[in-house]
Design a protein around this motif. Structure first.
Motif, mmCIF file in Angstrom:
data_model
loop_
_atom_site.group_PDB
_atom_site.id
_atom_site.type_symbol
_atom_site.label_atom_id
_atom_site.label_comp_id
_atom_site.label_asym_id
_atom_site.label_seq_id
_atom_site.Cartn_x
_atom_site.Cartn_y
_atom_site.Cartn_z
ATOM 1 N N SER A 63 0.817 -1.216 0.000
ATOM 2 C CA SER A 63 0.000 0.000 0.000
ATOM 3 C C SER A 63 0.848 1.263 0.000
ATOM 4 O O SER A 63 0.315 2.357 -0.152
ATOM 5 C CB SER A 63 -0.909 0.014 1.239
ATOM 6 N N PHE A 64 2.151 1.103 0.192
ATOM 7 C CA PHE A 64 3.044 2.256 0.291
ATOM 8 C C PHE A 64 4.064 2.238 -0.845
ATOM 9 O O PHE A 64 4.480 1.175 -1.307
ATOM 10 C CB PHE A 64 3.773 2.252 1.637
ATOM 11 N N GLU A 65 4.468 3.420 -1.253
ATOM 12 C CA GLU A 65 5.535 3.556 -2.237
ATOM 13 C C GLU A 65 6.865 3.404 -1.503
ATOM 14 O O GLU A 65 7.156 4.152 -0.561
ATOM 15 C CB GLU A 65 5.459 4.911 -2.924
ATOM 16 N N ILE A 66 7.673 2.440 -1.900
ATOM 17 C CA ILE A 66 8.933 2.157 -1.220
ATOM 18 C C ILE A 66 10.046 2.977 -1.866
ATOM 19 O O ILE A 66 10.213 2.971 -3.088
ATOM 20 C CB ILE A 66 9.275 0.654 -1.285
ATOM 21 N N GLY A 67 10.809 3.677 -1.058
ATOM 22 C CA GLY A 67 11.907 4.478 -1.587
ATOM 23 C C GLY A 67 12.477 5.408 -0.538
ATOM 24 O O GLY A 67 11.915 5.564 0.552
ATOM 25 N N THR A 68 13.576 6.035 -0.862
ATOM 26 C CA THR A 68 14.280 6.877 0.115
ATOM 27 C C THR A 68 13.476 8.089 0.538
ATOM 28 O O THR A 68 13.672 8.609 1.638
ATOM 29 C CB THR A 68 15.621 7.343 -0.470
ATOM 30 N N THR A 69 12.583 8.578 -0.314
ATOM 31 C CA THR A 69 11.774 9.748 0.050
ATOM 32 C C THR A 69 10.351 9.366 0.430
ATOM 33 O O THR A 69 9.546 10.237 0.759
ATOM 34 C CB THR A 69 11.724 10.760 -1.114
ATOM 35 N N GLN A 77 12.480 -10.637 12.932
ATOM 36 C CA GLN A 77 11.868 -11.874 13.425
ATOM 37 C C GLN A 77 12.506 -12.174 14.781
ATOM 38 O O GLN A 77 13.724 -12.110 14.928
ATOM 39 C CB GLN A 77 12.102 -13.051 12.471
ATOM 40 N N TYR A 78 11.661 -12.512 15.755
ATOM 41 C CA TYR A 78 12.231 -12.746 17.090
ATOM 42 C C TYR A 78 11.713 -14.046 17.697
ATOM 43 O O TYR A 78 10.610 -14.507 17.412
ATOM 44 C CB TYR A 78 11.922 -11.574 18.023
ATOM 45 N N SER A 79 12.553 -14.634 18.511
ATOM 46 C CA SER A 79 12.191 -15.768 19.362
ATOM 47 C C SER A 79 13.049 -15.620 20.613
ATOM 48 O O SER A 79 12.823 -14.703 21.401
ATOM 49 C CB SER A 79 12.400 -17.097 18.629
ATOM 50 N N ASP A 80 14.097 -16.467 20.764
ATOM 51 C CA ASP A 80 15.035 -16.240 21.880
ATOM 52 C C ASP A 80 15.810 -14.948 21.668
ATOM 53 O O ASP A 80 16.032 -14.172 22.600
ATOM 54 C CB ASP A 80 16.017 -17.420 21.990
ATOM 55 N N ASP A 81 16.217 -14.725 20.426
ATOM 56 C CA ASP A 81 16.962 -13.516 20.067
ATOM 57 C C ASP A 81 16.322 -12.888 18.836
ATOM 58 O O ASP A 81 15.792 -13.597 17.970
ATOM 59 C CB ASP A 81 18.429 -13.847 19.773
ATOM 60 N N PRO A 82 16.398 -11.577 18.723
ATOM 61 C CA PRO A 82 15.872 -10.916 17.524
ATOM 62 C C PRO A 82 16.842 -11.053 16.362
ATOM 63 O O PRO A 82 18.061 -11.034 16.537
ATOM 64 C CB PRO A 82 15.732 -9.450 17.972
ATOM 65 N N LEU A 83 16.300 -11.193 15.176
ATOM 66 C CA LEU A 83 17.111 -11.282 13.966
ATOM 67 C C LEU A 83 16.616 -10.235 12.966
ATOM 68 O O LEU A 83 15.427 -10.213 12.623
ATOM 69 C CB LEU A 83 17.008 -12.676 13.347
ATOM 70 N N LEU A 84 17.524 -9.384 12.497
ATOM 71 C CA LEU A 84 17.155 -8.368 11.517
ATOM 72 C C LEU A 84 17.074 -9.027 10.134
ATOM 73 O O LEU A 84 18.092 -9.321 9.516
ATOM 74 C CB LEU A 84 18.178 -7.232 11.509
ATOM 75 N N GLU A 85 15.851 -9.254 9.676
ATOM 76 C CA GLU A 85 15.648 -9.876 8.372
ATOM 77 C C GLU A 85 15.786 -8.859 7.236
ATOM 78 O O GLU A 85 16.379 -9.163 6.196
ATOM 79 C CB GLU A 85 14.255 -10.515 8.312
ATOM 80 N N ILE A 86 15.243 -7.655 7.459
ATOM 81 C CA ILE A 86 15.295 -6.610 6.423
ATOM 82 C C ILE A 86 15.607 -5.268 7.083
ATOM 83 O O ILE A 86 14.807 -4.764 7.868
ATOM 84 C CB ILE A 86 13.962 -6.514 5.650
ATOM 85 N N PRO A 87 16.762 -4.670 6.801
ATOM 86 C CA PRO A 87 17.076 -3.340 7.337
ATOM 87 C C PRO A 87 16.209 -2.280 6.662
ATOM 88 O O PRO A 87 15.731 -2.457 5.542
ATOM 89 C CB PRO A 87 18.558 -3.139 6.968
ATOM 90 N N LEU A 88 16.025 -1.166 7.351
ATOM 91 C CA LEU A 88 15.176 -0.097 6.815
ATOM 92 C C LEU A 88 15.668 0.462 5.491
ATOM 93 O O LEU A 88 14.875 0.815 4.624
ATOM 94 C CB LEU A 88 15.070 1.045 7.834
ATOM 95 N N ASP A 89 16.955 0.585 5.322
ATOM 96 C CA ASP A 89 17.491 1.300 4.163
ATOM 97 C C ASP A 89 17.840 0.400 2.975
ATOM 98 O O ASP A 89 18.357 0.879 1.971
ATOM 99 C CB ASP A 89 18.764 2.064 4.564
ATOM 100 N N LYS A 90 17.554 -0.890 3.056
ATOM 101 C CA LYS A 90 18.116 -1.804 2.066
ATOM 102 C C LYS A 90 17.398 -1.765 0.713
ATOM 103 O O LYS A 90 18.046 -1.782 -0.341
ATOM 104 C CB LYS A 90 18.107 -3.232 2.606
ATOM 105 N N TYR A 91 16.068 -1.739 0.708
ATOM 106 C CA TYR A 91 15.339 -1.879 -0.556
ATOM 107 C C TYR A 91 14.700 -0.565 -0.982
ATOM 108 O O TYR A 91 14.115 0.154 -0.181
ATOM 109 C CB TYR A 91 14.284 -2.987 -0.434
ATOM 110 N N ALA A 126 17.327 3.471 14.969
ATOM 111 C CA ALA A 126 18.461 4.377 15.239
ATOM 112 C C ALA A 126 19.455 4.431 14.089
ATOM 113 O O ALA A 126 20.195 5.411 13.948
ATOM 114 C CB ALA A 126 19.174 3.952 16.521
ATOM 115 N N THR A 127 19.486 3.388 13.266
ATOM 116 C CA THR A 127 20.457 3.359 12.168
ATOM 117 C C THR A 127 19.871 3.821 10.832
ATOM 118 O O THR A 127 20.561 3.817 9.827
ATOM 119 C CB THR A 127 21.010 1.931 11.990
ATOM 120 N N SER A 128 18.609 4.207 10.838
ATOM 121 C CA SER A 128 17.986 4.693 9.611
ATOM 122 C C SER A 128 18.697 5.949 9.127
ATOM 123 O O SER A 128 19.062 6.820 9.919
ATOM 124 C CB SER A 128 16.502 5.004 9.851
#
Length: 459
Positions: A63-69, A77-91, A126-128
């Motif tokens: 529903s959203f336009e994906i892009g830097t602007t 995804q989390y269980s015992d530990d969180p795992l970064l599947e997709i960073p904010l700035d990647k796609y 914080a890293t965005s």
């Protein structure tokens, strides 16, 4: 002479083309925000349900336009530990993001929701690259079981960083108190609970609307005991400086008299900088007298740079109708006309409350709390925001219509349509002593002149 005329026409054409070209179309789809999905990947979810979750976030993100602007989406995804599947700035495109979401593998493990929220605050938001900018930051936390660590402190830390938290609980194991500790207030807006994973598809459109409200409707309007997201158009048009203050629908209630010499016009980008949400409620309390009761005029309108109507509510005293205009995917503008005989009461020179409930599928007109009529809508686009927003203008003209207005707002939450009442108009409310007496009285308790004005009927 002919050469001069041709040159003049060419100049006009260039100016017109430039004006249209420079206009900006805005909507939820193009509003800038950082959106992070925090997904439960514990053993209780299971691989089949996790596939449902993946499809769910793909559908919402589309529903959203994906892009830097525009919108940037991250996934944890989390269980015992969180795992970064997709960073904010990647796609930077919708297609690449959807492929990455579909490729996420289910992990399994225990449920440590608090740890996942903290991870999202410190290592995702914080890293965005846009962290220092005023983009909306939203996290959607989805879980199906009680967390094995504390969520309250993690959620509070996120809110301190201006991150808006939604909490979605699935199944019977989740505790409402924990969801409320995670989510922002009020819980009625930010907490959802479904019976099973197939149930999240039923709230998909609601979540889209809520996410849109966060990016498009940053301001709040004080209403009774709660604040509602929306736009106070009278404030946006600075009516206090442009029109005369008068007494409104009851003693002590403030309203404004708009005269023909008043020009209530402002830049749309100053009032609706990110456009309008897909669903909203237009609400106004107004009164107008002869000869305006026989005229056709725009109570409210948004115009593009070239003058094309983007959105408008037109009152037509020639045939006692109300017309709603909005955008159209292929024909620029579409209009629907409400023609019920009940609308004639709007033109009787008394105060009235008019509401238009707008959804992606239809528009519904209410007059003094009565449902009048529903009309179907074709698919719409975002509005052009580089033009003007106006109230009280004759249809197709710039001349101002003299009328009186007490309230003119847009509420972004369509549910506000159920909460909005005509209690501020004593002439149209009558208290009846029956089983709903207490409910009626409570809904109107913000009106201190209720008992003075309203007749009480005893059956």
């Amino acid at each position: 002479m002919k050469l001069v005329l041709n040159s003049f026409l060419l100049l006009l054409l260039q100016e017109f083309s430039t004006a249209v070209k420079d206009d900006v179309r805005s909507s939820c789809r193009t509003a800038p925000n950082d959106l992070v999905f925090i997904l439960d990947g514990s053993f209780s979810v299971g691989p089949e349900n996790f596939e449902i979750v993946k499809n769910w976030i793909v559908n919402i993100s589309s529903s959203f336009e994906i892009g830097t602007t525009f919108t940037q989406v991250g996934v944890i995804q989390y269980s015992d530990d969180p795992l970064l599947e997709i960073p904010l700035d990647k796609y930077r495109s919708n297609e690449d993001l959807m492929k990455a979401m579909e490729a996420i593998l289910y992990r399994g493990g225990n449920t440590r929701t608090g740890k996942a929220i903290t991870f999202g605050v410190n290592y995702v938001f914080a890293t965005s690259t846009r962290a220092a900018n005023a983009v909306t930051k939203v996290a959607v936390v989805l879980t199906d079981g009680k967390s094995q660590d504390d969520v309250k402190d993690s959620a509070e830390e996120a809110r301190k960083k201006k991150i808006i938290l939604f909490a979605i609980g699935v199944g019977q194991e989740i505790e409402d108190a924990e969801l409320q500790a995670i989510a922002n207030k009020p819980s009625s807006t930010y907490v959802f609970h479904v019976e099973d994973y197939s149930g999240i598809t039923k709230i998909r459109e609601t979540i889209k609307q809520k996410l849109c409200e966060e990016t498009v409707c940053p301001t709040r309007i004080p209403v009774a005991a709660r604040d509602e997201k929306g736009f106070d158009i009278l404030v946006g048009l600075d009516i206090r400086k442009k029109a005369s203050k008068i007494e409104g629908s009851y003693h002590g209630k403030k309203a404004y008299r708009v005269a023909s010499q008043n020009d209530l016009t402002e830049k749309t980008s100053d009032i609706f900088p990110d456009g309008l949400p897909p669903s909203y409620v237009f609400v106004t309390t107004l009164r107008f007298k002869r000869p305006v009761t026989k005229e056709k005029w725009d109570l409210w309108r948004i115009l593009a740079l070239d003058g094309t109507i983007q959105t408008a509510v037109t009152l037509n005293g020639e045939d006692y109708t109300v017309i709603f205009h909005t955008t159209h995917k292929t024909n620029d503008t579409q209009s629907v006309t409400f023609m019920s005989p009940l609308i004639k009461a709007l033109f009787d020179e008394n105060w009235h409350l008019l509401r238009v409930l707008v959804t992606e599928r239809d528009a519904t007109l209410y007059l003094d709390d009565k449902l009048i009529e529903t009309r179907q809508l074709e698919p719409v686009l975002g509005i052009f925001i580089s033009g003007r927003t106006q109230i009280g203008k004759y249809f197709g003209k710039e001349a101002t219509v003299p009328f009186e207005v007490q309230k003119l707002r847009i509420y972004c939450d369509p549910e506000q349509n159920q909460r909005e009442t005509a209690c501020e108009i004593p002439a149209v409310v009558s208290i009846t002593l029956h089983r709903s007496f207490i409910v009626t009285l409570t809904s109107c308790k913000h009106n201190p002149y209720l008992l003075y004005y309203f007749p009480i009927k005893v059956h």
